[in-house]
Design a protein around this motif. Structure first.
Motif, PDB file in Angstrom:
ATOM      1  N   THR A  22      -2.723  -0.900   2.281  1.00 42.82           N
ATOM      2  CA  THR A  22      -2.609  -0.635   0.845  1.00 42.82           C
ATOM      3  C   THR A  22      -3.935  -0.736   0.105  1.00 42.82           C
ATOM      4  O   THR A  22      -3.989  -0.503  -1.102  1.00 42.82           O
ATOM      5  N   GLY A  40      -2.250   0.937  -2.857  1.00 45.06           N
ATOM      6  CA  GLY A  40      -1.659   1.948  -1.995  1.00 45.06           C
ATOM      7  C   GLY A  40      -0.159   2.146  -2.148  1.00 45.06           C
ATOM      8  O   GLY A  40       0.392   1.815  -3.180  1.00 45.06           O
ATOM      9  N   PRO A  41       0.520   2.725  -1.156  1.00 40.62           N
ATOM     10  CA  PRO A  41      -0.063   3.028   0.160  1.00 40.62           C
ATOM     11  C   PRO A  41      -1.082   4.157   0.098  1.00 40.62           C
ATOM     12  O   PRO A  41      -0.971   5.050  -0.744  1.00 40.62           O
TER      13      PRO A  41
END
Length: 203
Positions: A16, A183-184
């Motif tokens: 992430t 994130g992802p």
């Protein structure tokens, strides 16, 4: 304001972690900065040389000066026809514009870490420490982005931060509480970039 969130594990941090270019103005506690740096120095290095050094800049006036150097180098880079920035469209043009906006604002990021090496020619041996730093910051909820434009203004950076001439400036890392979500992140699938026992991609 205490922005600290629950720590995340190393795999979640890596999956992430993204390049953060928008930050909140809130300060980062000294103990968290020290925790991130302590993770950085645990990285391996060639011949266990431990060449990495870190200049942590939180002083507002010095951060503004680093921001000016960054913006100057960025504008010089993108005004250079060889950079190929002219005529970009779509996603590439958007990325360039975001980079330009970041260059105008980077001096306001609460923490700026200048990563150095005590020996020239071994910058590759410093980057494991840099990666540790990036992942450790993400695990604590802190945003970062790896930058290199300060290497083009090394003399000016040395003068402001008192870095000796024999110390090599490797990169800069702004760090703070992100104003954007993590994130992802989008990456190519593993099947396109990893091969078993022999090369299987296009030649």
């Amino acid at each position: 304001m205490n922005q600290q969130a629950a720590e995340v594990g190393v795999f979640e941090a890596m999956h992430t972690q993204r390049a953060v270019r928008r930050y909140l103005p809130d300060p980062v506690p000294h103990e968290l900065i020290a925790k991130v740096l302590d993770a950085a120095i645990r990285a391996p290095s060639a011949i266990n040389g431990q060449f990495a050094r870190f200049v942590v800049v939180t002083d507002p006036a010095k951060r503004r000066r680093l921001g000016e150097f960054y913006l100057d180098a960025q504008q010089e880079s993108y005004n250079n026809p060889a950079a190929g920035a002219e005529g970009l469209r779509g996603q590439e043009a958007e990325i360039v514009e975001k980079a330009a906006k970041f260059a105008r604002e980077v001096g306001d990021v609460p923490v700026f870490i200048i990563v150095c090496s005590t020996r020239r020619g071994v910058s590759h041996s410093v980057y494991p420490a840099v990666q540790n730093l990036l992942v450790a910051a993400r695990s604590l909820g802190l945003g970062t982005v790896l930058t290199t434009l300060h290497t083009f203004r090394a003399d000016e950076v040395r003068a402001v931060l008192g870095i000796p001439d024999d110390i090599h400036i490797v990169c800069g890392i702004p760090m703070g509480w992100p104003a954007v979500p993590f994130g992802p992140v989008r990456r190519r699938p593993l099947s396109e970039v990893a091969y078993w026992n022999q090369w299987e991609g296009p030649e």
